[in-house]
Design a protein around this motif. Structure first.
Motif, PDB file in Angstrom:
ATOM      1  N   ALA A 180      -1.758   6.947   4.092  1.00 51.96           N
ATOM      2  CA  ALA A 180      -1.903   5.750   3.266  1.00 51.96           C
ATOM      3  C   ALA A 180      -2.100   4.518   4.136  1.00 51.96           C
ATOM      4  N   ARG A 181      -1.415   4.469   5.265  1.00 56.56           N
ATOM      5  CA  ARG A 181      -1.564   3.323   6.170  1.00 56.56           C
ATOM      6  C   ARG A 181      -2.944   3.308   6.815  1.00 56.56           C
TER       7      ARG A 181
ATOM      8  N   THR B  93      -5.880   2.162   4.535  1.00 53.77           N
ATOM      9  CA  THR B  93      -5.886   0.752   4.143  1.00 53.77           C
ATOM     10  C   THR B  93      -6.303  -0.171   5.289  1.00 53.77           C
TER      11      THR B  93
ATOM     12  N   ASP C  55      -8.597  -2.161   7.504  1.00 56.36           N
ATOM     13  CA  ASP C  55      -9.941  -2.734   7.475  1.00 56.36           C
ATOM     14  C   ASP C  55     -10.306  -3.058   8.920  1.00 56.36           C
TER      15      ASP C  55
END
Length: 332
Positions: A142-143, A146, A148
């Motif tokens: 999940a990290r 995310t 960018d």
């Protein structure tokens, strides 16, 4: 003891049915040593917004204590008089554990036997944590998804333009350059090669010299579980060794071989784990932001991050080769 903390400690002692027998002593920003008539305790304070972290840490300690595996040691959780795993006040929360005497040491002082004990300890912890399910657990996947990359690059480059007067701008520029190169090298593989189907059971996620308490018995006591996340085990093995395979390969090999005697690792995940672990060094925004806000205070942190990232830069192939050879040597 600071005056503002008198009331919370009084309330904590009341909740745990403890009688304070001496002044509380601050050990770190949030941890206190509190003497009581029934034995000394460690008090870890959380803010009101850290309720989830406090409960997670207490849940992990409760789970690990139930297994009684001599291959690892962790703090002993103390429950309130009502049986709650943590104390909650109006604007704070606290978790209490039995006070453990010992010392912290830097990794370069660890003997081979201590590295082996740490490797076996981590493997045994992973075996136990394979059986723990934590609700809404944050995960490394999940990290990663995310992140960018373009935003990270912009933030790093923008930091150079905000160098404080009392800061070493040249050092920051070099650090930013190293981070940008690490991002380019390790970000793609950390995303594209994520191990499919891994359940991402809990890991410590901060298994390093700052959380090993040596008290004359091996293995050392492993502290501080509030940063636990879900992740493939290969990630933590590589992340916690950092540059040791490059600096002292025999000691790193002792750690990995001891781990493999307790629990296997997947050879096909090594390249991904190297990328995911090294990428973390390019994402240390807290170091850069802290330095921009208070350069003298965070200079040591920036120098340390710079040294680590520079050592790992360009070492992807060597790290993959090292861990792959360790796994080959540990295969039946």
């Amino acid at each position: 003891m600071d005056q503002p903390l008198r009331a919370p400690f009084d309330a904590i002692c009341e909740a745990y049915a403890l009688k304070q027998s001496g002044p509380a002593r601050r050990i770190s920003e949030r941890v206190w040593h509190l003497p009581t008539a029934s034995g000394d305790v460690a008090v870890k304070l959380y803010t009101a917004g850290q309720h989830t972290r406090a409960n997670k840490e207490a849940t992990v300690l409760t789970h690990l204590a139930a297994h009684g595996d001599a291959r690892f040691r962790v703090q002993t959780l103390q429950r309130t008089a009502d049986g709650a795993p943590a104390w909650t006040g109006c604007d704070a929360q606290a978790m209490l554990t039995r006070w453990e005497a010992g010392q912290f040491r830097t990794y370069d002082t660890f003997a081979p036997a201590e590295w082996r004990a740490l490797g076996a300890s981590l493997a045994a912890l992973h075996l136990s944590l394979d059986r723990l399910t934590l609700r809404a657990l944050d995960t490394i996947r999940a990290r990663l998804i995310t992140i960018d990359a373009d935003d990270t690059r912009r933030d790093l480059l923008d930091a150079i333009g905000h160098t404080p007067r009392d800061g070493d701008g040249a050092l920051l520029r070099v650090f930013v350059d190293v981070c940008l190169r690490m991002l380019d090298t390790h970000y793609p593989g950390s995303i594209d090669a994520f191990p499919a189907g891994d359940p991402q059971h809990p890991i410590h996620n901060d298994y390093n010299q700052f959380n090993y308490l040596f008290d004359g018995t091996l293995p050392p006591i492993i502290l501080d579980w509030e940063a636990a996340i879900g992740a493939p085990r290969e990630f933590e093995v590589i992340r916690c060794l950092n540059h040791l395979p490059l600096e002292a390969p025999d000691l790193a090999a002792a750690f990995v071989q001891a781990y493999l005697q307790v629990r296997p690792l997947h050879a096909d995940r090594i390249a991904w784990a190297v990328d995911a672990a090294c990428l973390q060094h390019a994402l240390k925004r807290w170091v850069v932001q802290g330095w921009l806000n208070d350069a003298p205070r965070f200079a040591v942190h920036l120098h340390g991050a710079m040294k680590m990232a520079s050592t790992l830069l360009g070492a992807r192939g060597r790290l993959i080769d090292f861990f792959s050879r360790c796994l080959d040597a540990g295969s039946p």
